[in-house]
Design a protein around this motif. Structure first.
Motif, mmCIF file in Angstrom:
data_model
loop_
_atom_site.group_PDB
_atom_site.id
_atom_site.type_symbol
_atom_site.label_atom_id
_atom_site.label_comp_id
_atom_site.label_asym_id
_atom_site.label_seq_id
_atom_site.Cartn_x
_atom_site.Cartn_y
_atom_site.Cartn_z
ATOM 1 N N THR B 13 23.465 -13.698 -49.689
ATOM 2 C CA THR B 13 24.072 -13.406 -48.394
ATOM 3 C C THR B 13 23.845 -11.927 -48.087
ATOM 4 O O THR B 13 23.605 -11.127 -49.004
ATOM 5 C CB THR B 13 25.590 -13.696 -48.404
ATOM 6 N N GLY B 34 20.738 -15.258 -41.200
ATOM 7 C CA GLY B 34 21.626 -14.571 -40.274
ATOM 8 C C GLY B 34 21.203 -14.779 -38.838
ATOM 9 O O GLY B 34 20.119 -15.306 -38.553
ATOM 10 N N GLU B 49 22.015 -10.496 -38.521
ATOM 11 C CA GLU B 49 23.341 -10.083 -38.982
ATOM 12 C C GLU B 49 24.153 -11.303 -39.393
ATOM 13 O O GLU B 49 23.958 -12.409 -38.908
ATOM 14 C CB GLU B 49 24.080 -9.263 -37.918
ATOM 15 N N ASP B 50 25.051 -11.035 -40.340
ATOM 16 C CA ASP B 50 25.983 -12.057 -40.825
ATOM 17 C C ASP B 50 27.291 -11.320 -41.081
ATOM 18 O O ASP B 50 27.353 -10.450 -41.956
ATOM 19 C CB ASP B 50 25.442 -12.701 -42.103
ATOM 20 N N SER B 54 23.992 -6.301 -41.617
ATOM 21 C CA SER B 54 22.743 -6.595 -40.928
ATOM 22 C C SER B 54 21.564 -6.189 -41.813
ATOM 23 O O SER B 54 21.716 -5.430 -42.779
ATOM 24 C CB SER B 54 22.684 -5.872 -39.581
#
Lengths: 158, 128
Positions: B13, B34, B49-50, B54
């Protein structure tokens, strides 16, 4: 006692496919040292390489735990292996294999089923079926199945 | 003789990409997911982005992928750490994953790692 799983496509992560070793008692069967014997496997992952030849398509599938080489034969019309089969069946097999090969492209997520074997010291899959997955959650669900079956059925960690 | 195989890309992640992380290394092969926040056609660089994290993505090697800001993408590639310590992923594959369940994805990555680590430990015990 060994648990025979040769007649099913075992869902294994690539890390475990590469850990398979030839069974000393059963031809074309492989073991993880956990009692179960495997000859067919199913994997789901991203296609990261593709090498087309006149006789076969070789591609690699990366499932995040390893890369597995897969070979899809395309020589049904010329190989003596198929010569005893009905010509219409051979045509169908050839047409199906070529359609599947056309769908294999780098970046797609594919579900591959086939026979597992060792070639030049590395495990690879001789493809029976390859389909490109459209569900964005397909790989996640495959991982979960591999973990569940690895623990409860194949006893990889027991 | 074993065939040379492509290096597998570990699923991570964006929250796991920070300077002291084991994944934050030059040439590390990783898989990131993302939402595409921005993309420059001139440079071929996008930003995904998540949550509040980013990452810049170099998409120059991706021929057949059309990028749309606001969609969710998954990229596989190698991490490059620039002299200013900023990271960019040089992507070799990319795909649209609109509809992915990110919560399930994060949880599953954790479960898969536990499974792999337990298997590695068992293998060490067997070798002993």
């Amino acid at each position: 006692m060994d648990r025979p799983l040769q007649d099913t496509h075992a869902k294994l992560v690539a890390r475990d496919i590469h850990r398979l070793t030839q069974s000393p008692t059963e031809a074309n069967s492989f073991s993880l040292g956990c009692g179960a014997l495997f000859s067919r496997v199913e994997t789901v992952g991203t296609i990261v390489s593709r090498d087309m030849t006149p006789k076969f398509l070789k591609f690699e599938v990366d499932d995040g735990t390893g890369c597995v080489t897969c070979v899809l034969w395309l020589n049904q019309l010329t190989s003596s292996y198929f010569s005893r089969r009905d010509p219409s069946t051979i045509l169908l097999l050839s047409s199906t294999a070529r359609k599947q090969a056309a769908a294999v492209r780098i970046g797609a997520v594919a579900r591959v089923r086939g026979r597992v074997g060792s070639y030049r010291g590395a495990m690879q899959i001789t493809v029976t079926v390859v389909v490109v997955e459209r569900d964005p959650n397909a790989e996640i669900l495959h991982w979960l199945e591999c973990v569940r079956l690895g623990r409860s059925c194949y006893r990889i960690q027991s | 003789m074993a065939h040379p195989q492509t290096k597998s890309a570990a699923a991570i992640t964006l929250q796991e990409l920070y300077p002291s992380s084991p994944f934050y290394k030059e040439a590390a092969s990783i898989r990131v997911t993302g939402m595409l926040r921005g993309y420059s056609v001139e440079t071929g660089i996008g930003v995904i982005e998540d949550g509040n994290k980013s990452l810049r993505i170099g998409t120059q090697h991706l021929k057949d992928l059309s990028l749309r800001v606001g969609s969710v993408y998954q990229f596989i590639g190698e991490l490059h750490i620039e002299p200013n310590h900023e990271a960019i992923l040089q992507a070799r594959t990319g795909r649209n994953v609109d509809g992915i369940d990110m919560n399930l994805y994060r949880k599953t990555i954790g479960l898969l790692r536990q499974f792999l680590e337990a298997g590695n430990k068992k293998n060490v015990v067997n070798l002993d």
